[in-house]
Structures are given as structure tokens and as C-alpha cells.
Design a protein around this motif. Sequence first.
Motif, short mmCIF file in Angstrom:
data_model
loop_
_atom_site.label_atom_id
_atom_site.label_comp_id
_atom_site.label_asym_id
_atom_site.label_seq_id
_atom_site.Cartn_x
_atom_site.Cartn_y
_atom_site.Cartn_z
N PRO A 27 -9.25 -1.04 -8.83
CA PRO A 27 -9.30 0.33 -8.32
C PRO A 27 -9.30 0.41 -6.81
CG PRO A 27 -11.44 -0.36 -9.18
CD PRO A 27 -10.45 -1.40 -9.57
N LEU A 28 -9.61 -0.66 -6.09
CA LEU A 28 -9.69 -0.61 -4.64
C LEU A 28 -8.45 -1.18 -3.96
CD1 LEU A 28 -13.42 -1.64 -4.05
CD2 LEU A 28 -12.44 0.62 -4.37
N THR A 29 -7.46 -1.58 -4.73
CA THR A 29 -6.24 -2.13 -4.14
C THR A 29 -5.40 -1.03 -3.51
OG1 THR A 29 -6.19 -3.88 -5.80
CG2 THR A 29 -4.16 -3.48 -4.58
N LEU A 31 -2.24 1.20 -2.28
CA LEU A 31 -1.04 1.50 -3.04
C LEU A 31 0.11 0.57 -2.68
CD1 LEU A 31 -1.02 5.40 -3.06
CD2 LEU A 31 -1.94 3.82 -4.75
N GLU A 32 0.25 0.27 -1.39
CA GLU A 32 1.34 -0.59 -0.95
C GLU A 32 0.85 -1.48 0.18
OE1 GLU A 32 4.51 1.87 0.31
OE2 GLU A 32 4.93 2.65 -1.67
N TRP A 33 1.21 -2.73 0.14
CA TRP A 33 0.95 -3.64 1.24
C TRP A 33 2.27 -4.23 1.69
CZ3 TRP A 33 -3.98 -7.02 0.05
CH2 TRP A 33 -5.11 -6.26 0.35
N VAL A 34 2.39 -4.43 2.98
CA VAL A 34 3.63 -4.94 3.55
C VAL A 34 3.72 -6.45 3.36
CG1 VAL A 34 4.98 -5.13 5.66
CG2 VAL A 34 3.61 -3.08 5.23
N ARG A 35 4.86 -6.91 2.85
CA ARG A 35 5.12 -8.34 2.68
C ARG A 35 4.01 -9.05 1.93
NH1 ARG A 35 6.73 -7.28 8.06
NH2 ARG A 35 8.99 -7.31 8.32
N GLY A 36 3.48 -8.42 0.91
CA GLY A 36 2.52 -9.08 0.06
C GLY A 36 1.10 -9.07 0.57
N GLY A 37 0.84 -8.52 1.73
CA GLY A 37 -0.51 -8.47 2.27
C GLY A 37 -0.64 -7.28 3.20
N PRO A 38 -1.85 -7.00 3.68
CA PRO A 38 -2.05 -5.82 4.51
C PRO A 38 -1.43 -5.97 5.90
CG PRO A 38 -4.06 -7.12 4.43
CD PRO A 38 -3.10 -7.74 3.45
N LEU A 39 -0.88 -4.88 6.41
CA LEU A 39 -0.45 -4.84 7.80
C LEU A 39 -1.69 -4.92 8.67
CD1 LEU A 39 2.11 -4.28 9.62
CD2 LEU A 39 1.32 -1.92 9.68
N THR A 40 -1.70 -5.78 9.68
CA THR A 40 -2.89 -5.99 10.49
C THR A 40 -2.63 -5.66 11.95
OG1 THR A 40 -2.45 -8.30 11.05
CG2 THR A 40 -3.57 -7.86 8.93
N LEU A 166 -19.32 2.43 5.88
CA LEU A 166 -17.92 2.37 6.28
C LEU A 166 -17.42 0.94 6.26
CD1 LEU A 166 -15.46 3.93 7.31
CD2 LEU A 166 -16.39 3.74 9.62
N GLY A 167 -18.23 0.02 6.78
CA GLY A 167 -17.85 -1.39 6.76
C GLY A 167 -17.67 -1.91 5.34
N SER A 168 -18.51 -1.47 4.43
CA SER A 168 -18.40 -1.91 3.04
C SER A 168 -17.08 -1.45 2.42
CB SER A 168 -19.58 -1.38 2.22
OG SER A 168 -20.79 -1.93 2.67
N LEU A 169 -16.68 -0.20 2.70
CA LEU A 169 -15.42 0.30 2.17
C LEU A 169 -14.24 -0.49 2.72
CD1 LEU A 169 -15.97 4.18 2.45
CD2 LEU A 169 -16.04 2.79 0.38
N ALA A 172 -14.33 -4.21 1.26
CA ALA A 172 -14.00 -4.27 -0.17
C ALA A 172 -12.50 -4.22 -0.41
CB ALA A 172 -14.68 -3.11 -0.91
N ARG A 173 -11.76 -3.65 0.52
CA ARG A 173 -10.31 -3.53 0.37
C ARG A 173 -9.54 -4.59 1.15
NH1 ARG A 173 -12.95 0.96 -0.50
NH2 ARG A 173 -12.09 2.60 -1.82
N GLY A 174 -10.25 -5.52 1.76
CA GLY A 174 -9.58 -6.58 2.50
C GLY A 174 -8.90 -6.10 3.76
N LEU A 175 -9.50 -5.10 4.44
CA LEU A 175 -8.84 -4.43 5.56
C LEU A 175 -9.55 -4.63 6.89
CD1 LEU A 175 -7.99 -1.05 3.76
CD2 LEU A 175 -6.42 -2.95 4.25
#
Length: 295
Positions: A27-29, A31-40, A166-169, A172-175
Amino acid sequence: MVTRTVLTGLSGLMSLTTLALAAPTGPLTPLEWVRGGPLTVEALPGITYTAHRGGALEVPENSMSGLVAAYKRGTSQVIDVDTRILRDGTLVAMHDATLDRTTTSKGPVRSLTLREWRKVRLRPGPGLPGTWRSERPPTVAEVLDRFGGRIVLMLEAKDPSSLRKLGSLIRARGLTRSVFVNSNEPGVAARAHGMGLLAQLWRSKAQMRTDRPERWAGFVDVLDVDHKARDVDLLRAVHSGVPRVWAHTVTTPRQRDRALRLGCNGVITDTPGLLARTPAKGAKAFGLDQRGAMP
């Protein structure tokens, strides 16, 4: 796994990017990540445009429709959202401490529960271009789930006591490398850094007269400075050792050009569309091409 091709970058400097769309694993993933992982943050260009509250002179501020428009238009690389905490601990997207200015309701934001929040409706400003409908303001979790990892976010913790939640949210999403946590208090920025978050510190024109920004270089990732500050104060920030110095809240090309000419490497703007359409004057002097972007 499917792919979708979208336009990214500044208007007039669009490039084709393919986004990988994977089925969510929980549920916390996002919707879309760029190139298989999060844009950083590492993907940000040398000169970065941030849509302040989504671009508050072009879209309804802190609204889901406004944030979606800011993302789809591709005129900024970072989207800014204000956060406040409800009585039951839910974090929501809202700038003011009260509902009065931007919604059809009145009263303190902090007095509401999530159930009551879902009944609130935003009131789009009459001067905004285009046609906008009234809508429910989003929670921070909804913002993170819609945009997290697809574009870098800037979340201002209007209530410092909400920092841990806020940090927990974000974690939890790897962001943790995809979201700046903003505050006007150096102590809050230091706490955010200590939690492994990207810390942003904003300062007013008056504060910058006596600031010693070099003291913050060890824990501040973005120093968010008032574009109205004196040249000497902006230059002190630029040479502080903080890696990113972005000027707020810019609304005109002239304000942008001055900030960049003095060495700022980003702007936070209510008018990202206008700036993207307007070439930067003296672009060669501060390392930009004629469209106002890094070559």
C-alpha cells in the motif's frame, strides 16, 4: 511491467523520458518510479526550479489537481507542499494554520480529525488562469503516494512537532533521498538531518542580515533564501558551503535572473510556467544556455 513515455524538463527544453510502471508491492509503494527506483536529489540539474505550493499563481495551491498539473507541465524539477498536523496525528497539505483563506470552511486545521478533514473543500482563487473545481485537500500520505519517487518533493513542516511522523512517512516509502524537509528553524533542520532526511532551511530577508549560514553547512542540504535580501546577504549564503542555495519566492524573470547572477543554483517560484517560457537574461554569465537551463 509496462512503460510510458512522458515529457520532462523545462518548457522549451523538453526531453523524452521512459517511466517504468510496476505493479505496487504494497500500500505504500509510489504509483510510478523512474527506471525501477525513486528519482532522487542526485538527478536534479545544476539550476533547479521548484513549484512553490505547486505554482500558487498558476494552480490552486496545495491541491491534488494543482500538483498533478505542475507535474505534467514539466516546468519544474521539484514540487513544494506545505504540511500541517491534525488533532488525530494525520499530516495534511495546507499552508495556513486555519482553513479560512483557501477553503469553504473556517477554523484551526489542528482541531480536525481525518474524518472531518475529508469534508473540507478547497476554494480555488478567482485570479487563477484556467478553470478549477472545488476539491478535497490531500493528506501528505496521498501526496507521497502519488508523486513520491516520480519527482523530487519539498515538504515544509509547518508544525515542528510533526517532524517524526513526517520522517516515518518518508522512510516507509523509501524516499529519504527524494524529499526535502523544510523549516525556518535551524534546530528542526538539524533534527531532520539526524533522522537521515534531506534538510532544508528557509530564511527571511530580515533573518539573513545576521545569519551565519556557514554554521549550517554540515547539516543543511538546501538553504532557501529570500530573493529580496541584500546582495551581500545572498552572496554570504552562496559562499556558505551549503551545496544548494535556492531563492524564494520568485515570481518574475527579473527576480530569477538576479538570484542566478548572484550565484544561487535554484529558484522557488509561484510562476514556474512563466519562468520556463522566458529566457534568462545574461545566461552565459552564470553558465546557462539561452533557455535558462544548464547546457
